[in-house]
Scaffold this active site. Structure first.
Site, mmCIF file in Angstrom:
data_model
loop_
_atom_site.group_PDB
_atom_site.id
_atom_site.type_symbol
_atom_site.label_atom_id
_atom_site.label_comp_id
_atom_site.label_asym_id
_atom_site.label_seq_id
_atom_site.Cartn_x
_atom_site.Cartn_y
_atom_site.Cartn_z
ATOM 1 N N ASP A 76 -49.140 -5.013 36.862
ATOM 2 C CA ASP A 76 -47.873 -4.626 37.501
ATOM 3 C C ASP A 76 -47.624 -3.117 37.545
ATOM 4 O OD1 ASP A 76 -47.395 -7.390 37.650
ATOM 5 O OD2 ASP A 76 -46.479 -7.382 35.666
ATOM 6 N N LYS B 135 -55.031 -13.519 36.149
ATOM 7 C CA LYS B 135 -56.090 -12.756 35.487
ATOM 8 C C LYS B 135 -56.079 -11.310 35.965
ATOM 9 C CE LYS B 135 -57.800 -16.160 33.241
ATOM 10 N NZ LYS B 135 -57.672 -16.153 31.774
ATOM 11 N N ASN C 14 -46.465 -18.782 47.552
ATOM 12 C CA ASN C 14 -46.599 -17.549 48.353
ATOM 13 C C ASN C 14 -47.774 -17.664 49.320
ATOM 14 O OD1 ASN C 14 -44.680 -15.173 47.673
ATOM 15 N ND2 ASN C 14 -45.104 -16.115 45.680
ATOM 16 N N HIS D 233 -44.558 -9.305 42.566
ATOM 17 C CA HIS D 233 -44.034 -9.571 41.218
ATOM 18 C C HIS D 233 -42.548 -9.907 41.349
ATOM 19 C CE1 HIS D 233 -43.930 -9.292 36.850
ATOM 20 N NE2 HIS D 233 -42.765 -8.675 36.987
HETATM 21 C C1 GRF Z 1 -44.549 -15.632 41.977
HETATM 22 O O1 GRF Z 1 -43.293 -15.589 41.372
HETATM 23 C C2 GRF Z 1 -45.141 -14.256 42.058
HETATM 24 O O2 GRF Z 1 -44.186 -13.243 42.161
HETATM 25 C C3 GRF Z 1 -45.868 -14.123 40.748
HETATM 26 O O3 GRF Z 1 -46.382 -15.393 40.490
HETATM 27 C C4 GRF Z 1 -45.567 -16.370 41.131
HETATM 28 C C5 GRF Z 1 -46.487 -17.206 41.957
HETATM 29 O O4 GRF Z 1 -45.843 -18.301 42.551
HETATM 30 N N1 GRF Z 1 -46.867 -13.086 40.795
HETATM 31 P P1 GRF Z 1 -46.585 -19.156 43.649
HETATM 32 O O5 GRF Z 1 -47.868 -19.694 42.989
HETATM 33 O O6 GRF Z 1 -46.896 -18.271 44.801
HETATM 34 O O7 GRF Z 1 -45.655 -20.268 43.972
#
Ligand code: GRF
Length: 207
Positions: free
Chosen positions: A156, A97, A20, A115
């Site tokens: 969340d 965390k 991400n 999420h």
């Molecule tokens: C993603 O699925 C996000 O929704 C969750 O943790 C994962 C992180 O993936 N919070 P990346 O490290 O961004 O590939």
């Protein structure tokens, strides 16, 4: 409507592979997101996110309760670092965390997370990675997706800012769902950030 004269500064917290983070940085580089990635912090020295940040010449820091002496001190140090880099938005990208109270207070309504489910379904402690998608399959849900939300003291549970959905199809496995949802995340997160930065979506006004 007035336009910001400067792009927004993004500070990232990431614990894992950092896909991400990469997607958001790519959106910035391509001019699709009016923002500058200014700092990346990870609690895990071996995180792919940290490696990527260093390759991309984004200042990158390894910080946790051990490196800083305690989680309280780490919270203070992370808050100070984000302020030093003049961060406007704190972007959690696979951060495992809980975010400290000082950071949350300082960046009130400016800490965001993504999420991999349609919250409030399949969220909370223990709901990460494969567990989320297994939970979707066990529940027999006909759709799943991704949620961008404000971060508060509980995993969340902050206010939902944006969601995007996909169908669950026959033969889906946790792995197949994870892959499709992750693809969705990469566009949803960057596009939601752009909505926020442009002022079209105001996290503080979401009830
Ligand atoms: C993603 O699925 C996000 O929704 C969750 O943790 C994962 C992180 O993936 N919070 P990346 O490290 O961004 O590939």
């Amino acid at each position: 409507m007035s336009r910001r004269s400067q792009p927004a500064n993004l500070g990232f917290l990431a614990s894992g592979r950092g896909s991400n983070l990469r997607a958001i940085v790519d959106h910035c580089k391509e001019g699709r997101l009016d923002a500058t990635p200014v700092v990346v912090i990870s609690n895990d020295a071996a995180a792919g996110a940290l490696r990527y940040a260093r390759e991309a010449a984004i200042p990158a820091f390894h910080m946790n309760g051990e490196t800083d002496g305690s989680w309280t001190k780490c919270d203070q140090a992370m808050t100070a670092l984000l302020k030093k880099y003049r961060v406007d938005w704190v972007v959690l990208a696979g951060y495992t965390k809980k975010v400290g109270s000082q950071l949350l207070g300082t960046f009130h309504n400016r800490v965001l997370n993504i999420h991999p489910s349609l919250l409030p379904r399949h969220g909370g402690a223990g709901m990460y990675g494969r567990h989320v998608h297994q939970s979707v399959l066990d529940a027999g849900d006909s759709e799943t997706g991704a949620t961008v939300h404000r971060v508060n003291e509980e995993y969340d549970q902050g206010k939902i800012l944006a969601q995007r959905r996909i169908p669950v199809v026959r033969g889906d496995t946790p792995e197949s769902l994870a892959a499709r949802v992750l693809e969705l995340e990469h566009s949803l997160y960057a596009e939601t950030l752009q909505e926020i930065i442009s002022g079209n979506l105001k996290p503080e006004n979401v009830a």
